[in-house]
Design a protein around this motif. Sequence first.
Motif, short mmCIF file in Angstrom:
data_model
loop_
_atom_site.label_atom_id
_atom_site.label_comp_id
_atom_site.label_asym_id
_atom_site.label_seq_id
_atom_site.Cartn_x
_atom_site.Cartn_y
_atom_site.Cartn_z
N ALA A 105 -17.57 8.40 -2.83
CA ALA A 105 -18.39 8.98 -1.60
C ALA A 105 -18.17 10.58 -2.15
CB ALA A 105 -17.81 8.67 -0.36
N PRO A 106 -19.25 11.19 -1.87
CA PRO A 106 -19.53 12.72 -2.16
C PRO A 106 -18.47 13.29 -0.99
CG PRO A 106 -21.69 11.79 -1.58
CD PRO A 106 -20.67 10.63 -1.47
N PRO A 107 -17.81 14.22 -1.74
CA PRO A 107 -16.56 14.93 -1.05
C PRO A 107 -16.93 15.57 -0.08
CG PRO A 107 -16.99 16.04 -3.04
CD PRO A 107 -17.77 14.83 -3.03
N ARG A 108 -16.07 15.85 1.12
CA ARG A 108 -16.52 16.39 2.43
C ARG A 108 -15.75 17.74 2.20
NH1 ARG A 108 -12.24 12.30 4.41
NH2 ARG A 108 -10.55 13.57 4.27
N GLN A 129 -1.87 30.49 -19.89
CA GLN A 129 -0.56 30.36 -18.77
C GLN A 129 -0.99 29.53 -17.72
OE1 GLN A 129 0.95 34.37 -18.27
NE2 GLN A 129 2.26 34.14 -19.98
N VAL A 130 -0.20 28.57 -17.37
CA VAL A 130 -0.33 27.98 -16.02
C VAL A 130 0.08 28.67 -15.02
CG1 VAL A 130 0.45 25.77 -14.81
CG2 VAL A 130 -0.03 25.47 -17.47
N ARG A 131 -1.03 29.05 -14.12
CA ARG A 131 -0.62 29.68 -13.05
C ARG A 131 0.25 29.10 -11.96
NH1 ARG A 131 -3.45 33.24 -9.55
NH2 ARG A 131 -1.95 33.84 -7.88
N ALA A 132 -0.17 27.72 -11.74
CA ALA A 132 0.78 26.84 -10.86
C ALA A 132 0.25 25.31 -11.34
CB ALA A 132 0.53 27.14 -9.42
N ALA A 133 1.16 24.56 -10.78
CA ALA A 133 0.94 23.07 -11.01
C ALA A 133 1.43 22.37 -9.72
CB ALA A 133 1.76 22.46 -12.12
N GLN A 134 0.65 21.12 -9.36
CA GLN A 134 1.25 20.37 -8.29
C GLN A 134 0.69 19.10 -8.39
OE1 GLN A 134 1.43 22.74 -4.69
NE2 GLN A 134 1.22 20.75 -3.28
N ILE A 135 1.57 18.35 -7.74
CA ILE A 135 0.96 16.73 -7.62
C ILE A 135 0.49 16.55 -6.03
CG2 ILE A 135 1.64 14.22 -7.78
CD1 ILE A 135 3.74 15.31 -9.64
N PHE A 136 -0.78 15.86 -6.16
CA PHE A 136 -1.26 15.68 -4.93
C PHE A 136 -1.49 14.10 -4.76
CE2 PHE A 136 -2.71 19.71 -6.05
CZ PHE A 136 -2.48 20.63 -5.04
N GLN A 137 -1.11 13.65 -3.39
CA GLN A 137 -1.00 12.12 -3.25
C GLN A 137 -1.37 11.74 -1.80
OE1 GLN A 137 1.23 10.04 -1.59
NE2 GLN A 137 1.18 8.17 -2.43
N SER A 138 -2.15 10.52 -1.94
CA SER A 138 -2.50 10.06 -0.62
C SER A 138 -2.65 8.61 -0.73
CB SER A 138 -3.94 10.60 -0.10
OG SER A 138 -4.22 10.04 1.09
N SER A 139 -1.87 7.92 0.68
CA SER A 139 -2.18 6.46 0.65
C SER A 139 -2.71 6.30 1.80
CB SER A 139 -0.70 5.99 0.76
OG SER A 139 -0.55 4.58 0.96
N VAL A 140 -3.83 5.23 1.87
CA VAL A 140 -4.58 4.63 3.08
C VAL A 140 -4.35 3.25 3.19
CG1 VAL A 140 -6.73 4.51 4.04
CG2 VAL A 140 -6.24 6.80 2.64
N PRO A 141 -4.03 2.96 4.23
CA PRO A 141 -3.95 1.41 4.65
C PRO A 141 -5.13 0.56 4.39
CG PRO A 141 -2.57 2.54 6.30
CD PRO A 141 -3.57 3.64 5.37
N LEU A 142 -4.95 -0.56 3.72
CA LEU A 142 -6.26 -1.50 3.99
C LEU A 142 -6.45 -1.85 5.26
CD1 LEU A 142 -5.26 -3.34 0.60
CD2 LEU A 142 -7.04 -1.73 0.88
N THR A 143 -7.68 -1.94 5.67
CA THR A 143 -8.00 -2.40 7.21
C THR A 143 -8.86 -3.69 7.06
OG1 THR A 143 -9.85 -0.95 7.18
CG2 THR A 143 -7.74 -0.06 8.08
N GLY A 144 -9.21 -4.18 6.03
CA GLY A 144 -9.78 -5.36 5.83
C GLY A 144 -9.72 -6.20 4.34
N SER A 145 -10.45 -7.10 4.24
CA SER A 145 -10.26 -7.80 3.01
C SER A 145 -11.55 -7.59 2.39
CB SER A 145 -9.93 -9.37 3.21
OG SER A 145 -10.83 -10.12 4.10
N GLY A 146 -11.45 -7.95 0.94
CA GLY A 146 -12.54 -7.95 -0.08
C GLY A 146 -12.94 -6.61 -0.79
N ASN A 147 -13.59 -6.73 -1.54
CA ASN A 147 -13.80 -5.64 -2.43
C ASN A 147 -14.17 -4.37 -1.58
OD1 ASN A 147 -13.24 -7.17 -4.66
ND2 ASN A 147 -15.56 -7.34 -5.40
N VAL A 183 -12.38 -0.50 -1.67
CA VAL A 183 -13.15 0.50 -2.32
C VAL A 183 -13.15 1.52 -1.00
CG1 VAL A 183 -15.16 1.70 -2.99
CG2 VAL A 183 -14.43 -0.55 -4.09
N LEU A 184 -13.48 1.23 0.05
CA LEU A 184 -13.51 2.15 1.30
C LEU A 184 -12.05 3.00 1.46
CD1 LEU A 184 -15.46 3.07 3.60
CD2 LEU A 184 -14.26 1.32 5.05
N ALA A 185 -10.98 2.04 1.39
CA ALA A 185 -9.71 2.81 1.49
C ALA A 185 -9.28 3.75 0.30
CB ALA A 185 -8.55 1.66 1.33
#
Length: 194
Positions: free
Chosen positions: A33-36, A150-168, A172-174
């Motif tokens: 999806a286009p980013p908000r 030179q690298v000004r800064a570095a970071q790892i970004f992570q997100s986990s979203v529970p699945l709320t249904g079944s199927g493809n 993809v929504l999650a």
Amino acid sequence: MAKAARPLFIGLCAVLLASCASFSTPPETFDLAPPRTASIQGASRAQLLIPEPTAIRTLDSQQIAIMPTSLTVEYLPRAQWTDRLPRLVQLRLLEAFQNTGRAGAAGVPGQGLAIDYQIVTELRRFEISLESGSAVVEISVKALNDQTGQVRAAQIFQSSVPLTGSGNAASVLALNAAFANVTDQIVGWTLRLV
């Protein structure tokens, strides 16, 4: 069957098999999806280059990854992204920076910008984890000064979203929700940093 008719019969069978294969169901094709960007804080006059992320081969494709365990990879059946995942992520990150209106400029290689910083990314995880029942997106980011290297800064970004249904579509929504969270984090961090 006469010897002369045998090649004709074999050719006809090949044509029939090929035509049957062409009637198979095409895979479902999904986009990110286009980013908000409404909640993103920070601003910068820097001009940013967004190269294509690096990724291992299992993510560097149109297939949508599923991890049944932490060591096994499968793919969502009869489903694909609209483009190779690294290219899709690159363009959605670019769109996120542009949509904020808070960066001097953002572009991809070949657009001729006078670059201040490269936002170098690596796709570490972009998958459905069956063990946790969630979509997981993890992206490593480096802000690289284009003048000094030179690298000004570095970071790892992570997100986990529970699945709320079944199927493809539910999977993809999650993944879209997890990617949106990570995109917000990356854009906000970058604009505050540079």
